[in-house]
Design an enzyme around this catalytic site. Structure first.
Site, short mmCIF file in Angstrom:
data_model
loop_
_atom_site.label_atom_id
_atom_site.label_comp_id
_atom_site.label_asym_id
_atom_site.label_seq_id
_atom_site.Cartn_x
_atom_site.Cartn_y
_atom_site.Cartn_z
N SER A 132 41.99 41.29 33.55
CA SER A 132 43.03 42.15 32.99
C SER A 132 43.41 41.72 31.59
O SER A 132 43.34 40.52 31.25
CB SER A 132 44.28 42.08 33.88
OG SER A 132 45.40 42.68 33.26
N TYR A 157 50.82 37.96 38.03
CA TYR A 157 49.61 38.78 38.09
C TYR A 157 48.59 38.28 37.07
O TYR A 157 47.42 38.07 37.39
CB TYR A 157 49.96 40.24 37.82
CG TYR A 157 48.75 41.14 37.65
CD1 TYR A 157 47.92 41.42 38.73
CD2 TYR A 157 48.45 41.70 36.41
CE1 TYR A 157 46.81 42.23 38.58
CE2 TYR A 157 47.35 42.52 36.25
CZ TYR A 157 46.53 42.78 37.33
OH TYR A 157 45.43 43.59 37.17
#
Length: 334
Positions: A132, A157
């Site tokens: 990501s 995350y």
């Protein structure tokens, strides 16, 4: 046992990117084994609808499995002996990680190790996995490059995604497992995730509700259309890292984005125009864990695979809104 030629395991197959990737691979003639736990992080009926679309293909096989369940994951790998694995299953969302941290450790850490182990024992040709743009944290230098330091993630995350990259390197180094991580940059499009800002905006504007615009709208995102993403994944899948040319391990990391950041305010304006309605905006300060700007350096990916994004924000949002109207409001015009 040798790998089964043209068989790909796609985890998170009922998810947004997983659905589109599975569909693209099926259209290219691959057999796709989809794995997804169909959790309730967002509307399960949307995941089921994606699954139903994929099940129209004879070469699609689906298993409702949590990737944290190692025994079941190993069983699917042993049965199908995939040639490639595209690992997209994960607990997503930056803000959700502030309230539900253990879901991230189960899926993004334990689940990822299970996929690495299964891939190693199945002797697959190439593991592609989702990282990501969140790993870049508060980096100020733009565009973001995979050579930039990323050791200060600003949310859990992002930390789990950086951990995935490190774990993949370890398996590439120890077991010569070819792995490639893709740092996705704000993916959008039809069949998207309802927790994403653009999706929430479309729903609120349609229903005449105000939208929350964080950082007073002074955000920039490298919005990337889903079809560009899936074409990139397919190109990367066939570009297998080789240890002789890629250093001491068959390991790669790439950014995959549009390479053209868009101001959030402009993004909303285009969405308003496509929906034919103006938004009532509720301007708010920066949300904890958010990044003010994302901008992908995709030169290495373009050089190695020929990847080049094709879809403008105007074209991409037009396609998204067309799908949104058809899926949620098939009998009336918005």
């Amino acid at each position: 046992m040798p790998a089964t030629e043209n068989t790909v395991i796609v985890t998170g197959a009922a998810g947004f990117i997983g659905y589109h990737t599975s569909r693209k691979l099926l259209q290219k003639g691959y057999t796709v084994v989809g794995i997804d736990n169909l959790n309730d992080y967002y509307d399960v009926s949307l995941k089921q609808a994606r699954r139903k679309q994929l099940e129209s293909f004879d070469r699609f096989h689906f298993f409702e499995i949590d990737i944290a369940d190692n025994a079941k994951i190993q069983s699917v790998f042993q049965k199908f002996q995939p040639e490639y694995v595209v690992h997209l299953a994960a607990q997503a969302g930056v803000r959700y990680s502030l309230e539900h941290p253990l879901k991230y450790s189960d899926s993004n850490l334990t689940g990822f190790v299970n996929i690495l182990e299964a891939s190693r024992h199945a002797a697959i040709k190439h593991l592609i996995y989702a990282s990501s743009s969140s790993v870049y944290g508060e980096n100020k230098k733009v565009p973001f490059s995979t050579s930039d330091p990323v050791e200060k993630p600003i949310n859990l995350y992002a930390a789990t995604k950086r951990a995935n990259e490190l774990m993949a390197y370890t398996y590439s180094h120890l077991f010569r497992l070819p792995t490639t991580g893709l740092r996705f940059f704000t993916v959008y499009g039809p069949w998207g995730r309802p927790d994403m800002a653009y999706f929430k905006f479309a729903k609120a504007i349609t229903e005449g509700q105000p939208i929350d615009v964080f950082n007073n709208g002074n955000m920039e995102r490298d919005f990337t259309y889903i079809e560009d993403i899936t074409e990139g994944i397919c190109k990367v899948m066939k570009h297998i890292p080789i240890e002789e040319t890629d250093g001491d391990a068959p390991y790669k990391l790439y950014n995959i984005g549009n390479n053209k950041p868009v101001k959030l305010q402009y993004f909303i304006e285009v969405l308003e125009e496509e929906l034919g309605k103006k938004a009532t905006k509720n301007f708010l300060p920066m949300q904890a864990g958010d990044m003010p700007r994302t901008f992908a350096d995709i030169e290495p990916l373009m050089k190695d695979t020929g990847f080049a994004p094709q879809t403008s924000i105007e074209e991409g949002l037009k396609k998204f809104v067309g799908w949104y109207k058809e899926y949620y409001h098939p009998l009336k015009q918005l």
